[in-house]
Enzyme design. Sequence first.
Site, PDB file in Angstrom:
ATOM      1  N   GLU A 104     -23.925  17.045  14.784  1.00 59.70           N
ATOM      2  CA  GLU A 104     -23.341  16.953  13.447  1.00 59.70           C
ATOM      3  C   GLU A 104     -23.298  18.356  12.864  1.00 59.70           C
ATOM      4  O   GLU A 104     -23.863  19.294  13.448  1.00 59.70           O
ATOM      5  CB  GLU A 104     -24.154  16.013  12.541  1.00 59.70           C
ATOM      6  CG  GLU A 104     -25.573  16.492  12.287  1.00 59.70           C
ATOM      7  CD  GLU A 104     -26.402  15.528  11.453  1.00 59.70           C
ATOM      8  OE1 GLU A 104     -25.830  14.761  10.656  1.00 59.70           O
ATOM      9  OE2 GLU A 104     -27.643  15.560  11.593  1.00 59.70           O
ATOM     10  N   LEU A 161     -28.048  12.378  10.995  1.00 58.52           N
ATOM     11  CA  LEU A 161     -28.173  11.564   9.794  1.00 58.52           C
ATOM     12  C   LEU A 161     -27.051  10.523   9.836  1.00 58.52           C
ATOM     13  O   LEU A 161     -25.890  10.888  10.077  1.00 58.52           O
ATOM     14  CB  LEU A 161     -28.027  12.426   8.536  1.00 58.52           C
ATOM     15  CG  LEU A 161     -28.266  11.625   7.267  1.00 58.52           C
ATOM     16  CD1 LEU A 161     -29.755  11.370   7.072  1.00 58.52           C
ATOM     17  CD2 LEU A 161     -27.706  12.348   6.059  1.00 58.52           C
ATOM     18  N   TYR A 174     -34.519  13.018   0.243  1.00 53.99           N
ATOM     19  CA  TYR A 174     -33.538  13.128  -0.831  1.00 53.99           C
ATOM     20  C   TYR A 174     -32.311  12.289  -0.552  1.00 53.99           C
ATOM     21  O   TYR A 174     -32.135  11.770   0.546  1.00 53.99           O
ATOM     22  CB  TYR A 174     -33.156  14.598  -1.049  1.00 53.99           C
ATOM     23  CG  TYR A 174     -32.195  15.190  -0.030  1.00 53.99           C
ATOM     24  CD1 TYR A 174     -32.625  15.534   1.249  1.00 53.99           C
ATOM     25  CD2 TYR A 174     -30.856  15.411  -0.344  1.00 53.99           C
ATOM     26  CE1 TYR A 174     -31.749  16.094   2.171  1.00 53.99           C
ATOM     27  CE2 TYR A 174     -29.977  15.976   0.569  1.00 53.99           C
ATOM     28  CZ  TYR A 174     -30.426  16.312   1.832  1.00 53.99           C
ATOM     29  OH  TYR A 174     -29.559  16.859   2.746  1.00 53.99           O
ATOM     30  N   ARG A 219     -52.915  22.596  -1.953  1.00 49.28           N
ATOM     31  CA  ARG A 219     -52.337  22.710  -0.614  1.00 49.28           C
ATOM     32  C   ARG A 219     -53.343  22.409   0.497  1.00 49.28           C
ATOM     33  O   ARG A 219     -54.416  22.995   0.561  1.00 49.28           O
ATOM     34  CB  ARG A 219     -51.780  24.121  -0.404  1.00 49.28           C
ATOM     35  CG  ARG A 219     -51.024  24.272   0.906  1.00 49.28           C
ATOM     36  CD  ARG A 219     -50.460  25.674   1.068  1.00 49.28           C
ATOM     37  NE  ARG A 219     -49.614  25.774   2.247  1.00 49.28           N
ATOM     38  CZ  ARG A 219     -50.071  26.005   3.467  1.00 49.28           C
ATOM     39  NH1 ARG A 219     -51.374  26.165   3.688  1.00 49.28           N
ATOM     40  NH2 ARG A 219     -49.240  26.065   4.499  1.00 49.28           N
ATOM     41  N   ARG A 237     -30.748   3.737   2.399  1.00 53.83           N
ATOM     42  CA  ARG A 237     -31.112   4.836   3.324  1.00 53.83           C
ATOM     43  C   ARG A 237     -32.322   5.595   2.764  1.00 53.83           C
ATOM     44  O   ARG A 237     -33.178   6.034   3.530  1.00 53.83           O
ATOM     45  CB  ARG A 237     -29.934   5.791   3.531  1.00 53.83           C
ATOM     46  CG  ARG A 237     -30.277   6.882   4.544  1.00 53.83           C
ATOM     47  CD  ARG A 237     -29.076   7.739   4.882  1.00 53.83           C
ATOM     48  NE  ARG A 237     -28.604   8.476   3.726  1.00 53.83           N
ATOM     49  CZ  ARG A 237     -27.487   9.199   3.708  1.00 53.83           C
ATOM     50  NH1 ARG A 237     -26.737   9.281   4.798  1.00 53.83           N
ATOM     51  NH2 ARG A 237     -27.114   9.837   2.628  1.00 53.83           N
ATOM     52  N   HIS A 255     -52.740  20.429   4.640  1.00 55.04           N
ATOM     53  CA  HIS A 255     -51.670  19.812   5.422  1.00 55.04           C
ATOM     54  C   HIS A 255     -51.701  18.288   5.347  1.00 55.04           C
ATOM     55  O   HIS A 255     -50.694  17.655   5.061  1.00 55.04           O
ATOM     56  CB  HIS A 255     -51.707  20.290   6.879  1.00 55.04           C
ATOM     57  CG  HIS A 255     -51.208  21.693   7.028  1.00 55.04           C
ATOM     58  ND1 HIS A 255     -51.867  22.780   6.509  1.00 55.04           N
ATOM     59  CD2 HIS A 255     -50.086  22.187   7.607  1.00 55.04           C
ATOM     60  CE1 HIS A 255     -51.186  23.882   6.760  1.00 55.04           C
ATOM     61  NE2 HIS A 255     -50.097  23.545   7.429  1.00 55.04           N
ATOM     62  N   LYS A 268     -33.588  11.617   5.949  1.00 60.66           N
ATOM     63  CA  LYS A 268     -32.952  12.613   5.067  1.00 60.66           C
ATOM     64  C   LYS A 268     -34.044  13.429   4.393  1.00 60.66           C
ATOM     65  O   LYS A 268     -34.345  13.273   3.197  1.00 60.66           O
ATOM     66  CB  LYS A 268     -32.018  11.930   4.060  1.00 60.66           C
ATOM     67  CG  LYS A 268     -30.967  12.882   3.497  1.00 60.66           C
ATOM     68  CD  LYS A 268     -29.804  12.122   2.912  1.00 60.66           C
ATOM     69  CE  LYS A 268     -28.836  13.003   2.159  1.00 60.66           C
ATOM     70  NZ  LYS A 268     -28.202  14.065   2.921  1.00 60.66           N
TER      71      LYS A 268
HETATM   72  N1  PDD Z   1     -25.551  15.986   3.099  1.00 61.33           N
HETATM   73  N2  PDD Z   1     -25.501  15.017   8.075  1.00 61.33           N
HETATM   74  C1  PDD Z   1     -26.205  15.894   7.351  1.00 61.33           C
HETATM   75  C2  PDD Z   1     -27.107  16.836   8.059  1.00 61.33           C
HETATM   76  C3  PDD Z   1     -26.077  15.912   5.948  1.00 61.33           C
HETATM   77  O1  PDD Z   1     -26.801  16.794   5.238  1.00 61.33           O
HETATM   78  C4  PDD Z   1     -25.192  15.003   5.316  1.00 61.33           C
HETATM   79  C5  PDD Z   1     -25.009  14.952   3.830  1.00 61.33           C
HETATM   80  C6  PDD Z   1     -24.473  14.107   6.117  1.00 61.33           C
HETATM   81  C7  PDD Z   1     -23.503  13.112   5.531  1.00 61.33           C
HETATM   82  O2  PDD Z   1     -24.174  12.089   4.843  1.00 61.33           O
HETATM   83  P1  PDD Z   1     -23.459  11.267   3.682  1.00 61.33           P
HETATM   84  O3  PDD Z   1     -22.105  10.844   4.180  1.00 61.33           O
HETATM   85  O4  PDD Z   1     -24.351  10.099   3.498  1.00 61.33           O
HETATM   86  O5  PDD Z   1     -23.371  12.170   2.509  1.00 61.33           O
HETATM   87  C8  PDD Z   1     -24.656  14.131   7.490  1.00 61.33           C
HETATM   88  C9  PDD Z   1     -25.598  15.966   1.668  1.00 61.33           C
HETATM   89  C10 PDD Z   1     -24.294  15.728   1.015  1.00 61.33           C
HETATM   90  C11 PDD Z   1     -26.295  17.235   1.196  1.00 61.33           C
HETATM   91  O6  PDD Z   1     -27.268  17.606   1.850  1.00 61.33           O
HETATM   92  O7  PDD Z   1     -25.910  17.818   0.178  1.00 61.33           O
END
Ligand code: PDD
Length: 278
Positions: free
Chosen positions: A180, A204, A33, A100, A52, A102, A147
Site C-alpha cells: 500500500e 490497513l 487513530y 515513562r 475499525r 515500557h 491503525k
Molecule cells: N490514512 N493505508 C494507510 C497506511 C493509511 O494511512 C490510510 C489512511 C489508508 C486508507 O484508509 P481509509 O480509506 O480508511 O482512509 C490505507 C489516513 C487518511 C491518514 O493517515 O491520514
Amino acid sequence: MPEIAYINNTFIPLEKAFIPINDRGYLFADGIYEVIVTRNGKPFLIKEHLERLQRSADGIILELPTSLSELSEIIERGIKEAGFTETMVYIQITRGIEPRRHNYSTELQANLTMTFRPHPEYDPQLTVKGVAIITVPEIRWSRCDIKSIALLPNIMMKQRAVEKGCQEALFVTEEGLIREATTGNIFFIKDKILYTPPADQHILNGITRAYILQQAALHGIEQVERECTLQETLKADEVFITSSTVDLLPVIKIDDSTIGNGRPGPLSAVIKGFFPKI
Ligand code: PDD
C-alpha cells in the site's frame, strides 16, 4: 471559522489544546487513530470507521474510553460546533498518562482527543491530472491492519516521495509484492478488471478500499483481491490510490515508468463517480 479540538471531554480552540508530556501517545506512539471526513455535512461511513477503531483497540489490548455510539454523538457534536462546510475529523486514542516505562499499568484510563478541521485539504487538480509516486522498501511491522499512530516508516517514506517531487511512496516487499502507499491503499486496472492486494495483516483495510470494492461489485466491475506484483502494476492500464482524504487519486507514473497513456484512465473516473459529491 476556528479549528477546534476535543480534549478532556470538552471542545476548545485547537491552539489551546495540549497533551501532558507523560501521555503514552507522546512518549511511545502507544495509541490508535481514525480519520473521518464529512460529505454534505455528515460523517461518511462513520459506522465502518468506528468499527475499525474498535478492531485497532482490540489489536493493542486497549479499552476504548467511550462506547462507539457515544463516540459517534461526540463526533456529530464536534462537526456542528466547528461549523465548516465539510470537516475532517481526526480521532486519537492513546493508552493513557503515566511516567515513562515500557510496560503499562492495566488500570490506565485511555485518553481520547479529536481535532475538527476543514476538508478537503488537498489540491483537487491532483485528481484531474494524476500523480507520480515512487516505490520504497517495505520496512514496516507485520500488523499494518492496526491503525496505529506509530507511523515513522510512513512519514519517512512520504517525505522521501515529496522531496523527489512525487505525491506518494508505495511499499514493495523484497519479493516484489506491492502492499500500500504511506497514506492510502493501492489498486490497478488491467483489461477492465480491478486488482488490489488482500486485506490481511500487511495493509490497513481501508474504509475507502472496501467502499470501492462494494460499489464496483454493484456496478458489475470484475474485481480480484490477491497478492499483486510491482511488475504487473507497472504494466497496468490504470493505477490509483485510495483514502478517506483523497477518495481516489489516479497514479500516472511509478518511479520511471509511465502508467497507461500517462493520463488518468476512464475506469478510474467511473469509480471516482461512485463517491457522493462533496
Ligand atoms: N490514512 N493505508 C494507510 C497506511 C493509511 O494511512 C490510510 C489512511 C489508508 C486508507 O484508509 P481509509 O480509506 O480508511 O482512509 C490505507 C489516513 C487518511 C491518514 O493517515 O491520514
